[in-house]
Structure formats: C-alpha cells, structure tokens
Design a protein around this motif. Structure first.
Motif, PDB file in Angstrom:
ATOM      1  N   SER A 196       0.830  -1.201   0.000  1.00 13.74           N
ATOM      2  CA  SER A 196       0.000   0.000   0.000  1.00 13.74           C
ATOM      3  C   SER A 196       0.870   1.260   0.000  1.00 13.74           C
ATOM      4  CB  SER A 196      -0.924  -0.011   1.218  1.00 13.74           C
ATOM      5  OG  SER A 196      -1.662   1.170   1.288  1.00 13.74           O
ATOM      6  N   THR A 197       1.899   1.258   0.816  1.00 11.92           N
ATOM      7  CA  THR A 197       2.811   2.398   0.868  1.00 11.92           C
ATOM      8  C   THR A 197       3.570   2.547  -0.446  1.00 11.92           C
ATOM      9  OG1 THR A 197       3.054   2.094   3.241  1.00 11.92           O
ATOM     10  CG2 THR A 197       4.733   3.410   2.158  1.00 11.92           C
ATOM     11  N   ALA A 198       3.990   1.440  -1.024  1.00 12.09           N
ATOM     12  CA  ALA A 198       4.710   1.488  -2.303  1.00 12.09           C
ATOM     13  C   ALA A 198       3.807   2.033  -3.410  1.00 12.09           C
ATOM     14  CB  ALA A 198       5.221   0.106  -2.676  1.00 12.09           C
ATOM     15  N   ALA A 199       2.549   1.620  -3.437  1.00  9.84           N
ATOM     16  CA  ALA A 199       1.621   2.113  -4.462  1.00  9.84           C
ATOM     17  C   ALA A 199       1.374   3.610  -4.285  1.00  9.84           C
ATOM     18  CB  ALA A 199       0.307   1.346  -4.391  1.00  9.84           C
ATOM     19  N   HIS A 200       1.227   4.045  -3.055  1.00  7.30           N
ATOM     20  CA  HIS A 200       1.001   5.480  -2.809  1.00  7.30           C
ATOM     21  C   HIS A 200       2.239   6.289  -3.175  1.00  7.30           C
ATOM     22  CE1 HIS A 200       0.558   9.214  -0.459  1.00  7.30           C
ATOM     23  NE2 HIS A 200      -0.651   9.136  -0.968  1.00  7.30           N
ATOM     24  N   THR A 201       3.420   5.775  -2.861  1.00  4.32           N
ATOM     25  CA  THR A 201       4.656   6.480  -3.213  1.00  4.32           C
ATOM     26  C   THR A 201       4.809   6.582  -4.726  1.00  4.32           C
ATOM     27  OG1 THR A 201       5.704   5.729  -1.180  1.00  4.32           O
ATOM     28  CG2 THR A 201       7.160   6.472  -2.937  1.00  4.32           C
ATOM     29  N   ALA A 202       4.505   5.501  -5.436  1.00  6.52           N
ATOM     30  CA  ALA A 202       4.589   5.533  -6.902  1.00  6.52           C
ATOM     31  C   ALA A 202       3.602   6.541  -7.476  1.00  6.52           C
ATOM     32  CB  ALA A 202       4.329   4.145  -7.474  1.00  6.52           C
ATOM     33  N   ALA A 203       2.378   6.576  -6.943  1.00  5.24           N
ATOM     34  CA  ALA A 203       1.381   7.539  -7.423  1.00  5.24           C
ATOM     35  C   ALA A 203       1.840   8.969  -7.148  1.00  5.24           C
ATOM     36  CB  ALA A 203       0.036   7.267  -6.761  1.00  5.24           C
ATOM     37  N   ARG A 204       2.409   9.191  -5.975  1.00  5.31           N
ATOM     38  CA  ARG A 204       2.883  10.533  -5.621  1.00  5.31           C
ATOM     39  C   ARG A 204       4.034  10.958  -6.527  1.00  5.31           C
ATOM     40  NH1 ARG A 204       6.710  11.608  -2.161  1.00  5.31           N
ATOM     41  NH2 ARG A 204       6.563   9.533  -1.229  1.00  5.31           N
ATOM     42  N   LYS A 205       5.003  10.063  -6.758  1.00  4.22           N
ATOM     43  CA  LYS A 205       6.124  10.378  -7.646  1.00  4.22           C
ATOM     44  C   LYS A 205       5.637  10.639  -9.075  1.00  4.22           C
ATOM     45  CE  LYS A 205       9.803   7.920  -5.229  1.00  4.22           C
ATOM     46  NZ  LYS A 205      10.787   8.992  -5.155  1.00  4.22           N
ATOM     47  N   GLY A 206       4.673   9.849  -9.524  1.00  8.39           N
ATOM     48  CA  GLY A 206       4.116  10.062 -10.855  1.00  8.39           C
ATOM     49  C   GLY A 206       3.395  11.394 -10.976  1.00  8.39           C
ATOM     50  N   ALA A 207       2.620  11.747  -9.952  1.00  7.32           N
ATOM     51  CA  ALA A 207       1.908  13.028  -9.982  1.00  7.32           C
ATOM     52  C   ALA A 207       2.890  14.197  -9.953  1.00  7.32           C
ATOM     53  CB  ALA A 207       0.939  13.113  -8.803  1.00  7.32           C
ATOM     54  N   GLN A 208       3.947  14.095  -9.156  1.00  2.00           N
ATOM     55  CA  GLN A 208       4.943  15.167  -9.100  1.00  2.00           C
ATOM     56  C   GLN A 208       5.655  15.319 -10.441  1.00  2.00           C
ATOM     57  OE1 GLN A 208       7.385  13.958  -5.819  1.00  2.00           O
ATOM     58  NE2 GLN A 208       6.073  14.949  -4.289  1.00  2.00           N
ATOM     59  N   THR A 209       6.010  14.203 -11.066  1.00  4.62           N
ATOM     60  CA  THR A 209       6.695  14.267 -12.355  1.00  4.62           C
ATOM     61  C   THR A 209       5.769  14.806 -13.435  1.00  4.62           C
ATOM     62  OG1 THR A 209       8.117  12.422 -11.747  1.00  4.62           O
ATOM     63  CG2 THR A 209       7.925  12.913 -14.094  1.00  4.62           C
ATOM     64  N   GLY A 210       4.534  14.369 -13.447  1.00  8.39           N
ATOM     65  CA  GLY A 210       3.580  14.840 -14.456  1.00  8.39           C
ATOM     66  C   GLY A 210       3.190  16.294 -14.288  1.00  8.39           C
ATOM     67  N   ALA A 211       3.347  16.832 -13.090  1.00  5.59           N
ATOM     68  CA  ALA A 211       2.969  18.225 -12.835  1.00  5.59           C
ATOM     69  C   ALA A 211       4.113  19.203 -13.051  1.00  5.59           C
ATOM     70  CB  ALA A 211       2.449  18.354 -11.407  1.00  5.59           C
ATOM     71  N   GLN A 212       5.317  18.712 -13.333  1.00  6.53           N
ATOM     72  CA  GLN A 212       6.446  19.607 -13.534  1.00  6.53           C
ATOM     73  C   GLN A 212       6.260  20.438 -14.796  1.00  6.53           C
ATOM     74  OE1 GLN A 212       9.881  17.071 -13.545  1.00  6.53           O
ATOM     75  NE2 GLN A 212       9.920  16.887 -11.315  1.00  6.53           N
ATOM     76  N   PHE A 213       6.960  21.565 -14.850  1.00  6.09           N
ATOM     77  CA  PHE A 213       6.883  22.468 -15.990  1.00  6.09           C
ATOM     78  C   PHE A 213       7.312  21.743 -17.262  1.00  6.09           C
ATOM     79  CE2 PHE A 213       8.835  25.940 -18.556  1.00  6.09           C
ATOM     80  CZ  PHE A 213       7.657  26.609 -18.847  1.00  6.09           C
ATOM     81  N   ARG A 214       6.507  21.848 -18.299  1.00  3.00           N
ATOM     82  CA  ARG A 214       6.730  21.220 -19.601  1.00  3.00           C
ATOM     83  C   ARG A 214       6.771  19.691 -19.521  1.00  3.00           C
ATOM     84  NH1 ARG A 214      10.843  25.164 -22.907  1.00  3.00           N
ATOM     85  NH2 ARG A 214       9.473  26.957 -22.810  1.00  3.00           N
ATOM     86  N   SER A 215       5.972  19.143 -18.664  1.00  2.00           N
ATOM     87  CA  SER A 215       5.849  17.698 -18.550  1.00  2.00           C
ATOM     88  C   SER A 215       4.407  17.319 -18.873  1.00  2.00           C
ATOM     89  CB  SER A 215       6.219  17.261 -17.128  1.00  2.00           C
ATOM     90  OG  SER A 215       6.218  15.860 -17.035  1.00  2.00           O
ATOM     91  N   SER A 216       4.133  16.036 -18.914  1.00  2.00           N
ATOM     92  CA  SER A 216       2.772  15.588 -19.228  1.00  2.00           C
ATOM     93  C   SER A 216       2.367  14.485 -18.252  1.00  2.00           C
ATOM     94  CB  SER A 216       2.717  15.055 -20.664  1.00  2.00           C
ATOM     95  OG  SER A 216       3.445  13.851 -20.752  1.00  2.00           O
ATOM     96  N   PRO A 217       1.051  14.247 -18.130  1.00  2.00           N
ATOM     97  CA  PRO A 217       0.619  13.147 -17.270  1.00  2.00           C
ATOM     98  C   PRO A 217       1.189  11.795 -17.706  1.00  2.00           C
ATOM     99  CG  PRO A 217      -1.230  14.575 -17.758  1.00  2.00           C
ATOM    100  CD  PRO A 217      -0.085  15.037 -18.608  1.00  2.00           C
ATOM    101  N   GLY A 218       1.421  11.623 -19.008  1.00  2.36           N
ATOM    102  CA  GLY A 218       2.011  10.376 -19.500  1.00  2.36           C
ATOM    103  C   GLY A 218       3.414  10.153 -18.960  1.00  2.36           C
ATOM    104  N   GLN A 219       4.184  11.230 -18.841  1.00  5.93           N
ATOM    105  CA  GLN A 219       5.520  11.109 -18.270  1.00  5.93           C
ATOM    106  C   GLN A 219       5.444  10.744 -16.788  1.00  5.93           C
ATOM    107  OE1 GLN A 219       6.851  15.006 -19.510  1.00  5.93           O
ATOM    108  NE2 GLN A 219       8.313  14.089 -20.956  1.00  5.93           N
ATOM    109  N   GLY A 220       4.426  11.257 -16.114  1.00  6.04           N
ATOM    110  CA  GLY A 220       4.220  10.898 -14.711  1.00  6.04           C
ATOM    111  C   GLY A 220       3.870   9.428 -14.555  1.00  6.04           C
ATOM    112  N   ALA A 221       3.008   8.928 -15.444  1.00  5.76           N
ATOM    113  CA  ALA A 221       2.642   7.509 -15.399  1.00  5.76           C
ATOM    114  C   ALA A 221       3.858   6.639 -15.674  1.00  5.76           C
ATOM    115  CB  ALA A 221       1.539   7.223 -16.414  1.00  5.76           C
ATOM    116  N   ALA A 222       4.708   7.050 -16.617  1.00  5.63           N
ATOM    117  CA  ALA A 222       5.922   6.287 -16.919  1.00  5.63           C
ATOM    118  C   ALA A 222       6.853   6.266 -15.713  1.00  5.63           C
ATOM    119  CB  ALA A 222       6.633   6.883 -18.131  1.00  5.63           C
ATOM    120  N   ARG A 223       6.951   7.389 -15.002  1.00  2.85           N
ATOM    121  CA  ARG A 223       7.808   7.428 -13.801  1.00  2.85           C
ATOM    122  C   ARG A 223       7.263   6.490 -12.721  1.00  2.85           C
ATOM    123  NH1 ARG A 223      10.428  11.210 -10.096  1.00  2.85           N
ATOM    124  NH2 ARG A 223      11.395   9.763  -8.634  1.00  2.85           N
TER     125      ARG A 223
END
Length: 134
Positions: free
Chosen positions: A51-78
């Motif tokens: 559960s913690t690993a899934a939440h951490t992955a979701a958080r890292k993906g959301a942070q990556t996808g929200a960065q300047f000039r990034s996309s939600p797809g890049q967040g999902a890949a991360r």
C-alpha cells in the motif's frame, strides 16, 4: 521459601507423571493456531508495504507529471518505472484518468503478494497542481 518451592515441584511432578503424551496433544492443537496468527501478521505487513509502495509511486508520478513542460504520461511512466524497481505490487496498473489542464492525477492499482487464500487488491491515488510559467 525453598521448602514451598520443593513441595510445589514434587506435587507438580507427581501430577504430570500419569499424563504422558498430553504435551504432544496440546502442541498439535496450538501449533496451527500459532502458524495462522504468524501468517496473518506477515500478510498484514506485506499489505501495508504494498500500500505504501503504491502510494509512493502515485505521488512520484503526480509530481513528475505536474512539472513544468511535462505531461501526465511522463508521470505515469515514472510511476511504472518506480514500481518495477521496487517489485512489491503485482500486476500493477497506472492510470492518469481524472487529470486536467490544472491538475495531474495518477492512480496505481494492483495485487498484493498472498500467504493466505485471499485476493488482496490495492488502489492508491495522488494529485498535484501543474506548474505554469509565470
């Protein structure tokens, strides 16, 4: 005091003398219960780890996808790459459904490794605000 202990020990020894095999029977009754409790504690630990690993992955993906000039797809890949390295969540699926132009939402779902005959599934999500150039 030592007289009481000797008396107690003698009485205890005499009481047990005629009960050969009782300890084996008691062990056969208690051992499966202790084994089940041990597996249950282990299963709960693995569930919370996944559960913690899934939440951490979701958080890292959301942070990556929200960065300047990034996309939600890049967040999902991360998130997928991080889950592949950790390897705790089985059959993991990452989704960016619910993402908008202002917010990125990453959802991770999958199964937990089982020691008991239960099908435990988890689903964790995280959102982050998209960075804009001012």
């Amino acid at each position: 005091m030592s007289g009481r202990i000797r008396t107690w020990w003698r009485l205890r020894h005499e009481a047990v003398r005629g009960q050969s095999g009782v300890a084996t029977l008691e062990f056969l009754i208690i051992a499966p219960i202790l084994l089940f409790i041990s597996l249950l504690v282990l299963q709960l630990g693995v569930f919370f780890l996944a559960s913690t690993a899934a939440h951490t992955a979701a958080r890292k993906g959301a942070q990556t996808g929200a960065q300047f000039r990034s996309s939600p797809g890049q967040g999902a890949a991360r998130a997928e790459a991080w889950l592949a390295r950790v390897g705790v969540v089985q059959q993991a699926q990452v989704s960016t459904a619910g993402s908008t132009g202002q917010r990125v939402r990453v959802t991770v779902s999958g199964r937990v490794m089982n020691f008991l005959p239960w099908d435990l599934r988890i689903e964790r999500s995280a959102e982050d605000t998209v960075e804009k150039n001012q």
